[in-house]
Design an enzyme around this catalytic site. Structure first.
Site, mmCIF file in Angstrom:
data_model
loop_
_atom_site.group_PDB
_atom_site.id
_atom_site.type_symbol
_atom_site.label_atom_id
_atom_site.label_comp_id
_atom_site.label_asym_id
_atom_site.label_seq_id
_atom_site.Cartn_x
_atom_site.Cartn_y
_atom_site.Cartn_z
ATOM 1 N N ASP A 1 0.829 -1.209 0.000
ATOM 2 C CA ASP A 1 0.000 0.000 0.000
ATOM 3 C C ASP A 1 0.858 1.251 0.000
ATOM 4 O OD1 ASP A 1 0.685 0.123 2.728
ATOM 5 O OD2 ASP A 1 -0.949 -1.293 3.124
ATOM 6 N N LYS B 1 -4.780 2.623 0.320
ATOM 7 C CA LYS B 1 -4.791 2.905 1.749
ATOM 8 C C LYS B 1 -6.035 3.698 2.044
ATOM 9 C CE LYS B 1 -2.579 5.841 4.552
ATOM 10 N NZ LYS B 1 -1.780 6.976 4.797
ATOM 11 N N MET C 1 -0.820 8.612 12.850
ATOM 12 C CA MET C 1 -1.986 9.097 12.097
ATOM 13 C C MET C 1 -2.612 10.325 12.752
ATOM 14 S SD MET C 1 -3.706 5.374 11.377
ATOM 15 C CE MET C 1 -3.321 4.677 12.973
HETATM 16 N N1 SAH Z 1 2.415 -0.025 10.879
HETATM 17 C C1 SAH Z 1 2.988 1.281 10.808
HETATM 18 C C2 SAH Z 1 2.009 2.362 11.168
HETATM 19 C C3 SAH Z 1 0.860 2.530 10.226
HETATM 20 S S1 SAH Z 1 -0.198 3.836 10.686
HETATM 21 C C4 SAH Z 1 4.215 1.350 11.724
HETATM 22 O O1 SAH Z 1 4.462 0.426 12.511
HETATM 23 O O2 SAH Z 1 4.962 2.310 11.607
HETATM 24 C C5 SAH Z 1 0.373 5.126 9.638
HETATM 25 C C6 SAH Z 1 1.031 6.226 10.437
HETATM 26 O O3 SAH Z 1 2.350 5.857 10.785
HETATM 27 C C7 SAH Z 1 1.187 7.525 9.684
HETATM 28 O O4 SAH Z 1 0.014 8.288 9.732
HETATM 29 C C8 SAH Z 1 2.322 8.195 10.449
HETATM 30 O O5 SAH Z 1 1.837 8.773 11.627
HETATM 31 C C9 SAH Z 1 3.149 7.006 10.849
HETATM 32 N N2 SAH Z 1 4.287 6.791 9.939
HETATM 33 C C10 SAH Z 1 4.564 5.696 9.231
HETATM 34 N N3 SAH Z 1 5.715 5.834 8.552
HETATM 35 C C11 SAH Z 1 6.183 7.049 8.872
HETATM 36 C C12 SAH Z 1 7.354 7.786 8.506
HETATM 37 N N4 SAH Z 1 8.269 7.277 7.671
HETATM 38 N N5 SAH Z 1 7.519 9.022 9.022
HETATM 39 C C13 SAH Z 1 6.616 9.543 9.859
HETATM 40 N N6 SAH Z 1 5.501 8.893 10.231
HETATM 41 C C14 SAH Z 1 5.298 7.667 9.759
#
Ligand code: SAH
Length: 478
Positions: free
Chosen positions: A249, A271, A384
């Site tokens: 995604d 997504k 998020m």
């Molecule tokens: N499973 C993922 C989270 C998914 S929810 C994990 O473990 O990281 C999606 C949220 O993750 C986004 O809205 C943001 O808040 C955060 N996120 C994911 N990758 C990111 C990145 N490279 N930089 C900043 N925030 C990130």
């Protein structure tokens, strides 16, 4: 790419090396190793080359290069110690469309010679396009230690069986699956330990018994980390390289996706909030269906699949339908963003716990235990939360957190586009208004944020706005 990597077949073909010194001798060695018919054109030769002439391994034309026609050679190497002469040789060869290599001048010729690891028939070639031969040699040295000498024997064994396997499995996917099994399993192990006969016997047995269609595939739920592909686990990488299909995604960074086996089919499932999104139930069903077709499916998620990744729902369906699966953890955004921006999530002086919480807005609000989140000596990480930031700020202050509490927003953490914005609960909305951070952005609230200024070490391509953080005394009530 500045050069197209190819492997040239020069077996029994005439090759000319112009120059009779040590550099020329090195090139001659290579051309002979690839079974070329080598002629050295030079008034004088080194001792090594003289000996090769005497042994009948090469031919010598004791001439200046300008006196020797080049047009019947399959390959020309200009290896004199005179740059102008080399240039002239290159021009002459180019006029006749003969591939020409000029030593120490990658741009002058039409091909360059890489550093090689020779485990014939396996050959790995490394080139930096002439930018840094030393770097190429260093990489080569590392590959040397990674590729056991036994790979050559393994290559010979597979060459002998290639035609038979081709006949046994008409479908190329089945064939690949068979070879994957052989090359990563007990056959390869036996070859590496020098038991060739046993290896061959096992291969025969596998060939007789392997039935491609009986197999159920498998789903690998892989955490792809926050963006930097160097943060993948070895296990993730290994499974990604075996995938028949990858389902991904928008959160998955492009360089991470590129680590998946090149030939694997790619399915984008979007997504939430995305126009092309596939519903979660549809994704769950798709994974099951692909695996039942016998495919090895990599379900690639951003960060860690079990942290706000709906990984649990996806494997729930698989478990119900009896589809085998594995879950491979990834570096979650909290961990990746915190380390790459220099914010320790816990610290003996400032935070004894850290809470990961979703800042996802539902009907304009967040149903969270704000009283608990407002307790002192902790760090809060909101995933998020960018859209819901005004609510987060309002609720925390309402429940007693100091308006001076430091807060950081980390955009595209761990990637070269990473930006870090720091401020306080009081001024962060103003800062967001001005700087307009883009998703994905992670929010970190707590006293630990004030360490960022001192501990930040990672420099992305763009330098993010580093807002002023008013220092907060350790232990200040939140
Ligand atoms: N499973 C993922 C989270 C998914 S929810 C994990 O473990 O990281 C999606 C949220 O993750 C986004 O809205 C943001 O808040 C955060 N996120 C994911 N990758 C990111 C990145 N490279 N930089 C900043 N925030 C990130």
């Amino acid at each position: 790419m500045d050069f197209l990597p190819v492997f040239l077949n020069i077996k029994s073909r005439p090759c000319a090396v112009i120059g009779g010194g040590d550099v020329a001798a090195r090139k001659v060695r290579l051309l002979l190793a690839a079974q070329g018919e080598v002629t050295v054109i030079a008034p004088e030769l080194t001792k090594e080359l003289q000996e090769q002439v005497a042994a009948g391994a090469i031919t010598h034309l004791a001439k200046q290069h300008s006196q020797a026609p080049l047009d019947h050679y399959a390959v020309v190497v200009a290896a004199t110690d005179d740059a102008n002469a080399n240039q002239q040789i290159a021009e002459t060869a180019k006029q006749s469309n003969i591939p020409v290599n000029v030593v120490d001048n990658p741009d002058a010729g039409t091909f360059i010679m890489p550093s090689i690891i020779d485990r014939s028939p396996v050959i790995a070639a490394v080139s930096t396009g002439g930018a840094s031969p030393v770097l190429a040699r260093l990489i080569r040295a590392r590959l040397e230690s990674l590729i056991p000498a036994g790979y050559g024997r393994l290559g010979e064994l597979t060459a002998r069986y290639r035609e038979r396997v081709k006949k046994a499995f008409r479908n190329s996917d089945d064939r690949r699956r068979f070879w994957d099994r052989i090359l990563q399993g007990s056959v390869a192990e036996r070859v590496f330990s020098g038991h060739m006969e046993e290896a061959e016997a096992v291969l025969e047995k596998e060939l007789a018994e392997f039935s491609p269609n009986s197999g159920m595939g498998e789903v690998y739920l892989v955490g792809g980390g926050p963006g930097d592909p160097d943060l993948l686990t070895f296990r993730a990488l290994r499974l990604m390289q075996q995938a028949d299909v990858v389902v991904y995604d928008r959160l998955v960074a492009k360089p991470v996706l590129e680590m998946v086996r090149r030939e694997a089919e790619r399915i984008y499932v979007g997504k939430e909030r995305d126009r092309h999104a596939m519903r979660q139930e549809e994704i769950n069903e798709l994974l099951a269906k692909l695996a039942k077709e016998g495919k090895r499916v990599v379900r690639l998620k951003g960060g860690d699949p079990f942290i706000f990744g709906r990984g649990g729902e996806e494997i729930d369906t698989l478990a119900e339908q009896g589809v085998p699966f594995q879950v491979i953890p990834g570096i979650t955004a909290a961990s990746g963003c915190a380390t790459y921006s220099g914010i320790p999530l816990t610290h003996r002086d400032y935070a004894q716990s850290v809470t990961f919480v979703t800042g996802h807005l539902k009907d304009g609000s967040m149903n969270l235990n704000w009283r608990q989140l407002a307790q002192p000596h902790q760090t809060l990480v909101f995933y998020m939360g960018l859209m819901g930031l005004p609510v987060i700020v309002e609720k925390l202050i309402e429940h007693g957190v100091s308006p001076q509490m430091p807060i950081a927003l980390v955009q595209q953490g761990t990637t070269h586009l990473q930006r870090v914005f720091t401020g306080t609960l009081e001024n962060i909305l103003e800062l967001v208004e001005r700087e307009k951070p883009k998703p994905p952005t992670l929010i970190i609230v707590g006293e630990v944020v004030q360490l960022q200024e001192k501990l930040s070490w990672y420099k992305g391509e763009k330098k993010g706005y580093q807002g002023a953080t008013s220092p907060v005394q350790p232990g200040t009530a939140l």
